[in-house]
Design a protein around this motif. Sequence first.
Motif, PDB file in Angstrom:
ATOM      1  N   ASP A 112      15.326  -3.163  -8.891  1.00  0.00           N
ATOM      2  CA  ASP A 112      16.161  -3.020  -7.707  1.00  0.00           C
ATOM      3  C   ASP A 112      15.340  -2.693  -6.468  1.00  0.00           C
ATOM      4  OD1 ASP A 112      18.491  -3.447  -9.146  1.00  0.00           O
ATOM      5  OD2 ASP A 112      18.655  -1.341  -9.700  1.00  0.00           O
ATOM      6  N   ILE A 113      14.026  -2.546  -6.617  1.00  0.00           N
ATOM      7  CA  ILE A 113      13.179  -2.098  -5.519  1.00  0.00           C
ATOM      8  C   ILE A 113      12.516  -3.285  -4.822  1.00  0.00           C
ATOM      9  CG2 ILE A 113      11.121  -0.768  -4.910  1.00  0.00           C
ATOM     10  CD1 ILE A 113      11.767   1.149  -7.159  1.00  0.00           C
ATOM     11  N   HIS A 114      12.640  -3.305  -3.515  1.00  0.00           N
ATOM     12  CA  HIS A 114      11.964  -4.314  -2.691  1.00  0.00           C
ATOM     13  C   HIS A 114      11.037  -3.597  -1.721  1.00  0.00           C
ATOM     14  CE1 HIS A 114      15.561  -6.359  -4.146  1.00  0.00           C
ATOM     15  NE2 HIS A 114      15.011  -7.523  -3.834  1.00  0.00           N
ATOM     16  N   ILE A 115       9.785  -4.006  -1.682  1.00  0.00           N
ATOM     17  CA  ILE A 115       8.861  -3.405  -0.722  1.00  0.00           C
ATOM     18  C   ILE A 115       8.519  -4.442   0.354  1.00  0.00           C
ATOM     19  CG2 ILE A 115       7.922  -1.812  -2.416  1.00  0.00           C
ATOM     20  CD1 ILE A 115       5.423  -3.502  -2.555  1.00  0.00           C
ATOM     21  N   GLY A 116       8.443  -3.974   1.583  1.00  0.00           N
ATOM     22  CA  GLY A 116       8.130  -4.851   2.695  1.00  0.00           C
ATOM     23  C   GLY A 116       6.706  -4.647   3.167  1.00  0.00           C
ATOM     24  N   ALA A 156      -2.015   0.892  -4.004  1.00  0.00           N
ATOM     25  CA  ALA A 156      -1.003   0.881  -2.946  1.00  0.00           C
ATOM     26  C   ALA A 156       0.399   0.672  -3.519  1.00  0.00           C
ATOM     27  CB  ALA A 156      -1.326  -0.198  -1.922  1.00  0.00           C
ATOM     28  N   VAL A 157       0.534  -0.301  -4.403  1.00  0.00           N
ATOM     29  CA  VAL A 157       1.843  -0.599  -4.985  1.00  0.00           C
ATOM     30  C   VAL A 157       2.343   0.580  -5.814  1.00  0.00           C
ATOM     31  CG1 VAL A 157       3.025  -2.049  -6.674  1.00  0.00           C
ATOM     32  CG2 VAL A 157       1.567  -3.100  -4.940  1.00  0.00           C
ATOM     33  N   GLU A 158       1.455   1.168  -6.607  1.00  0.00           N
ATOM     34  CA  GLU A 158       1.868   2.294  -7.450  1.00  0.00           C
ATOM     35  C   GLU A 158       2.242   3.511  -6.611  1.00  0.00           C
ATOM     36  OE1 GLU A 158      -1.292   2.952 -10.211  1.00  0.00           O
ATOM     37  OE2 GLU A 158      -0.797   1.195 -11.445  1.00  0.00           O
ATOM     38  N   LEU A 159       1.468   3.773  -5.547  1.00  0.00           N
ATOM     39  CA  LEU A 159       1.772   4.934  -4.712  1.00  0.00           C
ATOM     40  C   LEU A 159       3.084   4.737  -3.960  1.00  0.00           C
ATOM     41  CD1 LEU A 159       1.117   7.646  -3.445  1.00  0.00           C
ATOM     42  CD2 LEU A 159      -0.399   6.472  -1.831  1.00  0.00           C
ATOM     43  N   SER A 206       4.258  -7.024 -11.444  1.00  0.00           N
ATOM     44  CA  SER A 206       3.927  -6.386 -12.721  1.00  0.00           C
ATOM     45  C   SER A 206       4.749  -5.121 -12.949  1.00  0.00           C
ATOM     46  CB  SER A 206       2.433  -6.051 -12.773  1.00  0.00           C
ATOM     47  OG  SER A 206       2.109  -5.002 -11.889  1.00  0.00           O
ATOM     48  N   LEU A 207       5.244  -4.512 -11.858  1.00  0.00           N
ATOM     49  CA  LEU A 207       6.108  -3.337 -11.964  1.00  0.00           C
ATOM     50  C   LEU A 207       7.587  -3.711 -11.856  1.00  0.00           C
ATOM     51  CD1 LEU A 207       4.207  -0.675  -9.809  1.00  0.00           C
ATOM     52  CD2 LEU A 207       4.332  -0.827 -12.291  1.00  0.00           C
ATOM     53  N   GLY A 208       7.871  -5.012 -11.831  1.00  0.00           N
ATOM     54  CA  GLY A 208       9.243  -5.467 -11.750  1.00  0.00           C
ATOM     55  C   GLY A 208       9.845  -5.384 -10.364  1.00  0.00           C
ATOM     56  N   MET A 209       8.986  -5.216  -9.341  1.00  0.00           N
ATOM     57  CA  MET A 209       9.478  -5.104  -7.969  1.00  0.00           C
ATOM     58  C   MET A 209       9.303  -6.429  -7.235  1.00  0.00           C
ATOM     59  SD  MET A 209       8.189  -1.292  -6.800  1.00  0.00           S
ATOM     60  CE  MET A 209       6.465  -1.785  -6.686  1.00  0.00           C
ATOM     61  N   THR A 210       9.958  -6.517  -6.085  1.00  0.00           N
ATOM     62  CA  THR A 210       9.844  -7.693  -5.230  1.00  0.00           C
ATOM     63  C   THR A 210       9.076  -7.319  -3.965  1.00  0.00           C
ATOM     64  OG1 THR A 210      11.960  -8.543  -6.039  1.00  0.00           O
ATOM     65  CG2 THR A 210      11.105  -9.477  -3.990  1.00  0.00           C
ATOM     66  N   CYS A 211       8.137  -8.168  -3.567  1.00  0.00           N
ATOM     67  CA  CYS A 211       7.311  -7.920  -2.385  1.00  0.00           C
ATOM     68  C   CYS A 211       7.646  -8.958  -1.314  1.00  0.00           C
ATOM     69  CB  CYS A 211       5.830  -7.993  -2.770  1.00  0.00           C
ATOM     70  SG  CYS A 211       4.707  -7.541  -1.450  1.00  0.00           S
ATOM     71  N   LEU A 212       8.046  -8.493  -0.139  1.00  0.00           N
ATOM     72  CA  LEU A 212       8.385  -9.359   0.990  1.00  0.00           C
ATOM     73  C   LEU A 212       7.414  -9.096   2.138  1.00  0.00           C
ATOM     74  CD1 LEU A 212      12.245  -8.688   0.994  1.00  0.00           C
ATOM     75  CD2 LEU A 212      11.034 -10.535  -0.194  1.00  0.00           C
ATOM     76  N   ARG A 218      -1.709 -11.481  -1.555  1.00  0.00           N
ATOM     77  CA  ARG A 218      -1.526 -12.136  -2.861  1.00  0.00           C
ATOM     78  C   ARG A 218      -1.596 -11.093  -3.988  1.00  0.00           C
ATOM     79  NH1 ARG A 218      -4.793 -13.982  -6.913  1.00  0.00           N
ATOM     80  NH2 ARG A 218      -4.019 -15.787  -8.117  1.00  0.00           N
ATOM     81  N   SER A 219      -2.573 -10.192  -3.907  1.00  0.00           N
ATOM     82  CA  SER A 219      -2.698  -9.148  -4.927  1.00  0.00           C
ATOM     83  C   SER A 219      -1.495  -8.217  -4.912  1.00  0.00           C
ATOM     84  CB  SER A 219      -3.984  -8.344  -4.698  1.00  0.00           C
ATOM     85  OG  SER A 219      -5.130  -9.133  -4.942  1.00  0.00           O
ATOM     86  N   LEU A 220      -0.979  -7.919  -3.723  1.00  0.00           N
ATOM     87  CA  LEU A 220       0.202  -7.052  -3.631  1.00  0.00           C
ATOM     88  C   LEU A 220       1.414  -7.692  -4.304  1.00  0.00           C
ATOM     89  CD1 LEU A 220      -0.126  -5.876   0.085  1.00  0.00           C
ATOM     90  CD2 LEU A 220      -0.417  -4.440  -1.939  1.00  0.00           C
ATOM     91  N   VAL A 221       1.580  -8.989  -4.110  1.00  0.00           N
ATOM     92  CA  VAL A 221       2.697  -9.698  -4.733  1.00  0.00           C
ATOM     93  C   VAL A 221       2.590  -9.627  -6.249  1.00  0.00           C
ATOM     94  CG1 VAL A 221       3.765 -11.953  -5.075  1.00  0.00           C
ATOM     95  CG2 VAL A 221       3.083 -11.244  -2.778  1.00  0.00           C
ATOM     96  N   LEU A 222       1.398  -9.895  -6.768  1.00  0.00           N
ATOM     97  CA  LEU A 222       1.198  -9.886  -8.219  1.00  0.00           C
ATOM     98  C   LEU A 222       1.374  -8.485  -8.799  1.00  0.00           C
ATOM     99  CD1 LEU A 222      -1.890 -12.285  -8.481  1.00  0.00           C
ATOM    100  CD2 LEU A 222       0.510 -12.812  -8.977  1.00  0.00           C
ATOM    101  N   ASP A 223       0.842  -7.469  -8.129  1.00  0.00           N
ATOM    102  CA  ASP A 223       0.958  -6.101  -8.635  1.00  0.00           C
ATOM    103  C   ASP A 223       2.392  -5.599  -8.547  1.00  0.00           C
ATOM    104  OD1 ASP A 223      -1.730  -5.771  -9.336  1.00  0.00           O
ATOM    105  OD2 ASP A 223      -2.299  -5.228  -7.301  1.00  0.00           O
TER     106      ASP A 223
END
Length: 336
Positions: free
Chosen positions: A60-64, A298-301, A91-97, A83-88
């Motif tokens: 349910d989490i989307h990060i911008g 960054a994604v984990e934090l 991997s946590l089940g989140m969406t990166c916009l 690109r790395s942010l999108v893939l990471d």
Amino acid sequence: MSKQVRMADIAEKLNLSVVSVSKALAGKPGISEENRAKVVALARQMGYTGVRTPTRQSTDIHIGVLVADHYFAENAFYTQLYRSLVLDSRSLGMTCLIEIVSSEAERFATLPALITEEKVDGVLFMGNLEEGYVQMAESSGLPCLLLDFHLPGKPRDCILSDNTDGGFALTSHLLRQGRTKIGFVGSILSSSSIMDRYLGYQWAIRRAGLVPQELWRLEDRGEDGRFIPLALPETIPDAFLCSCDEVAYNLVIALQQAGYRVPEDVAVCGYDDYKFASLCRPQLTTYRVDIEQMSKQAVELLHRKIVDPSSHAVQQILPGQMIIRDSSGIFRQNPS
């Protein structure tokens, strides 16, 4: 009566942002449990319907990701980092916009659509953005994180490469090669990363008992942050440390066109270890930034901040690695 109650009414009474109220009522992460409880209680008291049960599912989490236009248009390093942010995130089940921030939006601190349209649960600023713009986005109440830059004066969550150490290591390497006249190419006020690399350069020069010469510090960016043609000084030093590999690549071409040999006459070091380091002839000595680790951290934090907004600000500085190639060969002074 419930239809007449707006989220803005609830937000005003609790001195919260509308985005925070929206998350509380929708059961999304991104707001503390204390404030969520206050919002839900007041909403029910005022007759607002549609309060949902909180969830902590990553899906349910989307990060911008917000990045200045000139960084994304000119610097392939940030394309790879995104690109790395999108893939990471995946991997946590989140969406990166992503949203590209225009110069005008940054100058006038205009909130991005990702925030105003409530599309994301947290914001990641990439590269470098004006402090006023960052502050405006922070006022939304969303968890925020700075990636590859920092803003002094206030604790903020950020992930950085160890730019000071990188500038120090490369300059020390040039000094060991017998180079005592070393210049710096980079507009130090354009980003914290360039300033930190310059501070590392200064540290190494002064530690060696030398004084950096201002006439050998060359600007590489204009006021809008975009690359500008390099202007060589009248007197060329023994070596240059550059703000990034692309600038170093351009400098090598400029030096060669002016009749200088690299590295025999002038050594050149870049930074990042991206594609220009291997395209250059000779190939560039540089400092490798660990893009994959920066992205992962960054994604984990940011995920942790979204789930628990009350956690303290964290600054993580990640080490890189000096890569020695032909552009910084041993200096052989001509006999006088």
